[in-house]
Scaffold this active site. Structure first.
Site, PDB file in Angstrom:
ATOM      1  N   GLU A 141       0.871  -1.291  -0.038  1.00 58.51           N
ATOM      2  CA  GLU A 141      -0.003   0.106  -0.077  1.00 58.51           C
ATOM      3  C   GLU A 141       1.035   1.326   0.031  1.00 58.51           C
ATOM      4  OE1 GLU A 141      -2.789  -0.321   3.150  1.00 58.51           O
ATOM      5  OE2 GLU A 141      -3.998  -1.456   2.302  1.00 58.51           O
ATOM      6  N   GLU A 312      -6.726  -7.774  -0.250  1.00 55.46           N
ATOM      7  CA  GLU A 312      -7.218  -7.788   1.243  1.00 55.46           C
ATOM      8  C   GLU A 312      -8.729  -7.637   1.020  1.00 55.46           C
ATOM      9  OE1 GLU A 312      -4.900  -5.312   3.450  1.00 55.46           O
ATOM     10  OE2 GLU A 312      -3.046  -6.132   2.814  1.00 55.46           O
TER      11      GLU A 312
HETATM   12  C1  GAL Z   1      -4.617  -2.584   5.135  1.00 63.14           C
HETATM   13  C2  GAL Z   1      -3.105  -3.280   5.093  1.00 63.14           C
HETATM   14  C3  GAL Z   1      -3.030  -4.276   6.178  1.00 63.14           C
HETATM   15  C4  GAL Z   1      -3.858  -4.075   7.272  1.00 63.14           C
HETATM   16  C5  GAL Z   1      -5.130  -3.863   7.075  1.00 63.14           C
HETATM   17  C6  GAL Z   1      -6.229  -3.640   7.979  1.00 63.14           C
HETATM   18  O1  GAL Z   1      -4.624  -1.228   4.689  1.00 63.14           O
HETATM   19  O2  GAL Z   1      -2.461  -3.580   4.069  1.00 63.14           O
HETATM   20  O3  GAL Z   1      -1.496  -4.580   6.591  1.00 63.14           O
HETATM   21  O4  GAL Z   1      -3.240  -3.224   8.213  1.00 63.14           O
HETATM   22  O5  GAL Z   1      -5.092  -2.473   6.280  1.00 63.14           O
HETATM   23  O6  GAL Z   1      -7.673  -3.335   7.510  1.00 63.14           O
END
Ligand code: GAL
Length: 647
Positions: A141, A312
């Site tokens: 990110e 994710e």
């Molecule tokens: C994302 C990140 C992850 C985790 C997640 C939690 O932004 O890539 O590592 O922190 O958020 O929602």
């Protein structure tokens, strides 16, 4: 089509095999690992411990999982930060953003590049040929936690270097920035200062260049990682996991390095991030707004040149928004299917098991903390896996009838010079997207300058600087093109075009803008004609000899048309925006059927999907047969059917 983010280093080794087997049993086939593991891979300079990752990858692979390995550069370890404190970024108030969380590096630090090269080479060499490895994720990110811009001495050095290359001489720099204004001229590049900590606002052209410089750095930094990986890991693809509502760098450029795009979808968390009204936030608090995830799926499908993953996927409540409700039952399933409907190759949940310790202990996973027991989200993922097995492989997405031209520089320009406090680019683009989606239509996102041929309707919510390439693409567009206010209002050097806005578009739209007005909340200018309603937030005062489709009360043109090009001299929203978009859709000859505000339709090749984010059942016009669901779409549910060829 399902994946999961897993952190073997967070769990005792005896868990790994069972975790891998349970992933497989659930229907998961992809697993992303490693992106924060530097302190475990290299606990002290030059002392490597690969044993644990070797074993973890072997176990995951043996279970049948395909592995995505992240480079660990989002978390430089303590020993490295102690050795080279200059790696740390600096905020716009001159404060160091130090060790203790993540993303604590500046893209400008030379030693950081050297160290990144070193660790990426080591990891890519060691694992590049692992039989379980399918692809790579660079870093994690970029830009998240406001880490695109940094304001330290290293940044100043690199900025001057970048300016020297771009402008060659201080005279040309002075000319481009208009530095004669307020006696800002420099005699050498070494006199250039950072555009922060000034008495009043710094020069907007300098700020825009500072933003461009950082954006270019991210693209180059990512390219550096990709070049190393490609050389050492042939046959594997590379992606980066972009974020939602992060516009601080040019994603189109970064994606040129990548084989596919991916992004991290936290639909409920983002409800608090986007400038919704309080009423909307409450309404969508437990489901998310029906366009938030979809907007990004479509954007990243474009950024990824047709290919994207959700790297994710929110599996339950998160920890980082001001409020973090539990998603309504069915939403994890719905979001997963929705991502696939929008063309995702894979949806990968964050994360396998909730961590009972550290910063994200309040963040759900597919499993309860410490236990081999699925969470509510985990059970929904299991249901999706079963349903996907029934559908089989998914077809390619077809070209959408509507394109939105999305431009990161416009976001920066409007952050630098909003002129009206609430003139926000991402809000404008999102609301235009929402208006099209409310007509049941599919949308593609394209970069400015990319070909627009084959699109029946092209929407340009705003494009501050219209490059030669962008102008050519608009000129060649065979569909209807609608430009929003302030389009063409700045040159590349952030000046007002000599021929007045819309500058290079003047002959395409046949108008010029002689004054602009920002309108404070509560102040509106009525619009009458083919489109009725009102301008809020912004109005361009326009002179034209083209056809005027709608006027302001004082006779000023509000919506202007010249051949297939339309210009909206106003910020419109709500019913006015809906009427404007509907008008353009009709002009473009696209057949559209409006959907309620909580329902959305999306096609993926011959498959159609419907999603209900609302509280009321919705009866589909479609008679079936349905692959999933039925004619009545219950709240938080979905339906999938095959479209007849004639559609
Ligand atoms: C994302 C990140 C992850 C985790 C997640 C939690 O932004 O890539 O590592 O922190 O958020 O929602």
């Amino acid at each position: 089509m399902l994946g999961v983010c897993y952190y073997p280093e967070h769990w005792p080794e005896r868990f790994w095999k069972r975790d891998a087997e349970r992933m497989m049993a659930l229907g998961i086939r992809h697993v992303r690992i490693g992106e924060f593991a530097w302190s475990r891979l290299e606990p002290a300079r030059g002392q490597f411990d690969f044993g644990w990752l070797d074993r973890a990858m072997d176990i995951l692979h043996a279970a049948g999982l395909k592995i995505v390995l992240g480079t660990p550069t989002a978390t430089p370890p303590k020993w490295l930060m102690d050795e080279y404190p200059e790696i740390a970024p600096v905020d716009d108030q001159g404060r160091v953003r130090g060790f203790g969380s993540r993303r604590h590096y500046s893209f400008s630090s030379d030693v950081w590049w050297k160290e990144s090269t070193r660790i990426v080479e080591i990891v890519a060499t060691r694992y590049g040929q692992h039989p379980g490895l399918e692809g790579w994720q660079t870093d994690n990110e970029y830009g998240c936690h406001d880490t695109t811009l940094s304001w330290g001495p290293e940044d100043l050095k690199a900025f001057r270097r970048w300016l020297r290359l771009r402008y060659q001489s201080p005279e040309q720099l002075n000319e481009a920035w208009g530095s004669v204004f307020w006696s800002m001229e420099v005699q050498s590049f070494d006199e250039v200062t950072l555009p922060n900590l000034t008495v009043t606002e710094p020069n907007p052209a300098a700020r825009l260049d500072f933003w461009r410089f950082h954006s270019d750095q991210i693209a180059a930094y990512d390219r550096m990682q990709c070049d190393i990986i490609r050389a050492r890991s042939p046959g594997r693809w590379i992606t980066h996991n972009f974020m939602g509502f992060v516009n601080d760098f040019d994603h189109w450029k970064v994606a040129e390095n990548l084989d596919l795009a991916s992004w991290d979808s936290y639909p409920i968390g983002f409800v608090e991030k986007f400038p919704f009204t309080e009423e909307e936030r409450t309404r969508w608090a437990e489901t998310s707004h029906p366009d938030i995830a979809a907007f990004h799926h479509d954007l990243y499908r474009g950024v990824g040149r047709g290919r994207f993953w959700v790297m994710e996927q929110q599996p339950g409540p998160v920890n980082w928004a001001p409020w973090n409700p539990v998603p309504k039952p069915g939403m994890v399933r719905l979001w997963t299917m929705e991502a696939l409907a929008h063309g995702a190759d894979v949806v990968s949940y964050f994360r396998w098991r909730q961590a009972p310790f550290a910063q994200e202990q309040m963040h759900a996973g597919l499993n309860l903390p410490g236990l081999d027991e699925l969470s509510t989200g985990g059970r929904e993922a299991e249901q999706v896996a079963g349903e996907l097995a029934r559908i089989g492989s998914l077809p390619e997405s077809a070209k959408a009838p509507v394109a939105i031209v999305y431009d990161y520089e416009t976001y920066w320009s409007l952050m630098i010079q909003p002129q009206g406090k609430d003139f926000r680019y991402e809000e404008l683009a999102f609301r235009w997207y929402e208006a099209v989606r409310r007509l049941g239509l599919d949308v593609d996102f394209v970069a400015p300058g990319a070909s627009l041929s084959g699109y029946r309707l092209v929407l340009v919510p705003c494009l501050m600087h219209v490059s030669e390439a962008a102008r050519t693409a608009f000129e060649k567009a065979d569909g209807v093109v609608l430009y929003g206010p302030r389009t063409g209002s700045r040159t590349r050097n952030f000046a007002i075009p000599e021929n007045l806005p819309p500058g290079p578009l003047m002959d395409l739209v046949g108008l010029r803008v002689t004054q602009v007005a920002s309108l404070r909340p509560g102040l509106a200018h009525a619009i009458k004609g083919a489109i009725e309603g009102e301008a809020v937030r912004w109005r361009d005062h326009v002179e034209t000899s083209s056809e005027v489709l709608a006027h302001f009360a004082d006779g000023g043109p509000a919506i202007v048309r010249h051949e297939n090009h339309l210009y909206a001299a106003a910020w419109t929203e709500g019913d006015t925006l809906a009427a404007l978009i509907r008008h353009c859709v009709e002009q473009a000859g696209i057949s559209a059927t409006a959907v309620p505000d909580a329902v959305r339709i999306r096609r993926r090749g011959p498959l159609a999907f419907a999603f209900n984010y609302g509280l009321e059942p919705y009866v589909l016009a479609e008679e079936g047969p349905f692959l999933i669901g039925e004619k009545t779409l219950m709240p938080q549910s979905l339906a999938v059917w095959r479209v007849a060829a004639a559609d």
